[in-house]
Write an enzyme that holds these catalytic residues in place. Structure first.
Site, PDB file in Angstrom:
ATOM      1  N   HIS A 186     -21.922  68.495  35.625  1.00  0.00           N
ATOM      2  CA  HIS A 186     -22.920  69.431  35.118  1.00  0.00           C
ATOM      3  C   HIS A 186     -24.083  69.563  36.095  1.00  0.00           C
ATOM      4  CE1 HIS A 186     -23.464  65.379  33.366  1.00  0.00           C
ATOM      5  NE2 HIS A 186     -24.717  65.544  33.701  1.00  0.00           N
ATOM      6  N   GLY A 187     -24.805  70.679  35.959  1.00  0.00           N
ATOM      7  CA  GLY A 187     -25.976  70.902  36.788  1.00  0.00           C
ATOM      8  C   GLY A 187     -25.697  71.540  38.130  1.00  0.00           C
ATOM      9  N   LEU A 188     -24.510  72.133  38.298  1.00  0.00           N
ATOM     10  CA  LEU A 188     -24.142  72.713  39.591  1.00  0.00           C
ATOM     11  C   LEU A 188     -24.271  74.230  39.628  1.00  0.00           C
ATOM     12  CD1 LEU A 188     -20.962  70.592  40.393  1.00  0.00           C
ATOM     13  CD2 LEU A 188     -23.282  70.239  41.213  1.00  0.00           C
ATOM     14  N   ARG A 214     -31.085  68.381  41.568  1.00  0.00           N
ATOM     15  CA  ARG A 214     -30.946  69.483  40.610  1.00  0.00           C
ATOM     16  C   ARG A 214     -30.944  68.968  39.177  1.00  0.00           C
ATOM     17  NH1 ARG A 214     -26.816  74.200  42.732  1.00  0.00           N
ATOM     18  NH2 ARG A 214     -27.525  74.309  44.904  1.00  0.00           N
ATOM     19  N   LYS A 257     -22.530  76.377  37.489  1.00  0.00           N
ATOM     20  CA  LYS A 257     -21.265  77.048  37.157  1.00  0.00           C
ATOM     21  C   LYS A 257     -21.479  78.222  36.217  1.00  0.00           C
ATOM     22  CE  LYS A 257     -19.426  73.507  35.359  1.00  0.00           C
ATOM     23  NZ  LYS A 257     -20.723  72.798  35.445  1.00  0.00           N
ATOM     24  N   GLU A 282     -19.454  78.712  28.368  1.00  0.00           N
ATOM     25  CA  GLU A 282     -19.376  77.412  27.723  1.00  0.00           C
ATOM     26  C   GLU A 282     -19.585  77.581  26.216  1.00  0.00           C
ATOM     27  OE1 GLU A 282     -20.902  73.301  29.649  1.00  0.00           O
ATOM     28  OE2 GLU A 282     -22.469  74.658  28.998  1.00  0.00           O
ATOM     29  N   ARG A 336     -33.889  68.223  30.325  1.00  0.00           N
ATOM     30  CA  ARG A 336     -34.571  68.688  29.123  1.00  0.00           C
ATOM     31  C   ARG A 336     -33.975  67.949  27.935  1.00  0.00           C
ATOM     32  NH1 ARG A 336     -31.040  72.819  30.571  1.00  0.00           N
ATOM     33  NH2 ARG A 336     -32.683  73.885  31.713  1.00  0.00           N
ATOM     34  N   GLY A 342     -16.417  71.011  37.321  1.00  0.00           N
ATOM     35  CA  GLY A 342     -17.167  70.042  38.097  1.00  0.00           C
ATOM     36  C   GLY A 342     -18.243  69.409  37.236  1.00  0.00           C
TER      37      GLY A 342
END
Length: 350
Positions: free
Chosen positions: A17-19, A178, A21, A44, A184, A15
């Site tokens: 990014h930022g979820l 989120r 996982k 990852e 960053r 999915g």
């Protein structure tokens, strides 16, 4: 006596990014003693992208994308698009290597005599993330061209039976919140990238469901409208409602509809060249092999529990009993080598 055969469940958490996982994957690995057998997590490959070579692939693709964004609309500049595609291929490489290594340990799918032990392999993304979904989002943003997208999609690996893709998703407003909270240096957390990426995963889910129900891209292709610049811009527009998985997708709801572009018809011809048709055939074969589960992400522990709850319905693949120790060693070595500064120091993911 040879060890009893194993039943291997392969779960790919994927999915935008930022979820969460990566955190969910670690929570699953911590649940190794849960009913259903051990869980091995493959994180990852951040070190491969950022520290294993003199050039940082993440910084490189961000710079190349910014170069393209500074240009005017239309087809991407060939040099800028080529650089974006090059770095995108760098992202795909470790996934493809790992995928091939794991596939080599899986046995033919014939029923195994005895052996009810189950091991679950959890991967932070499927190779399709780097070969198809992220490139598709970049294509919608005109960072790469159709030829670049097809070249990357052509590297998607053949999939052995038993692959389960869990597509993590969130309501758009929550996902945006989120991403803003976790931004960053080095993150691709800008508001312009997640809408086409979210749409890419929705279309992927629709495509797998369409193929799984017996659909064929060739049936109805000629009747599809052109995926022109306006159609791609709509997929990239954060103000739009976005695409969503549908219960019974038609061809128009799939990635194939978004790939019907004039660039595939050289010289303005009326017939799709055979080589492009073969490329779409190959993509269909790879996507048809995936069993897709949708997961509306909650807290990582809740997501991990949800994935474990899905496990009985997931496809499995047989492996020789001796493969269990090899897979465990493979997971340990991959996690150690791919996590900069050790597993606890890794960024949250792309």
């Amino acid at each position: 006596m040879a060890a009893p055969a194993l039943r291997v469940v392969r779960v790919y958490l994927d999915g935008a990014h930022g979820l969460g996982k990566t955190t969910t994957g670690r929570a699953l690995a911590a649940a190794a003693s849960a009913a259903g057998g051990p869980v091995l997590f493959f994180p990852e490959p951040m070190a491969y992208w950022r520290t294993m070579f003199p050039t940082d692939a993440l910084s490189g693709i961000l710079a190349a994308s910014a170069r393209r964004a500074a240009a005017q609309g239309g087809r991407a500049d060939a040099d800028a698009a080529g650089l974006v595609a090059y770095y995108q291929a760098r992202f795909a490489a470790p996934y493809l290597v790992l995928h091939a290594r794991v596939a080599a340990l899986l046995a033919p799918p014939e029923p195994a005599p005895g052996g009810d032990d189950v091991v679950t392999l959890v991967f932070d993304r499927h190779p399709l993330a780097a070969c198809l979904c992220y490139p598709f989002a970049r294509y919608c943003l005109r960072e790469i061209n159709a030829e670049d997208l097809l070249a990357l999609a052509a590297t998607a690996p053949l999939e052995a039976p038993g692959a389960n893709l869990v597509v993590c998703t969130l309501p758009p407003a929550e996902q945006q919140r989120r991403l803003a909270a976790r931004a960053r240096p080095g993150d691709r957390a800008d508001a312009g990238f997640w809408p086409p990426l979210r749409n890419a995963y929705a279309l992927l889910a629709n495509t797998c469901a369409f193929l799984g129900a017996g659909g064929a891209w060739r049936d109805g292709w000629d009747a599809l409208g052109w995926a022109d610049a306006d159609a791609l811009a709509a997929l990239a527009d954060p103000r739009g409602g976005g695409r969503e998985p549908v219960p019974a997708p038609a061809l128009r709801d799939t990635l194939f509809a978004a790939l019907k572009c004039r660039e595939l018809y050289p010289g303005g011809g009326a017939d799709l060249p055979a080589v492009h048709a073969w490329a779409l055939d190959a993509l269909a074969d790879r996507l048809a092999a995936l069993e897709v589960f949708m997961d509306v992400s909650a807290a990582p522990d809740a997501c991990a529990a949800a994935v474990l709850g899905m496990r009985p319905a997931m496809r499995r693949r047989r492996a020789d009993g001796a493969a269990g120790a090899t897979l465990a060693d493979l997971a340990r070595r991959f996690a150690r080598e791919m996590t900069p500064g050790g597993p606890e120091a890794a960024p949250r993911g792309l």
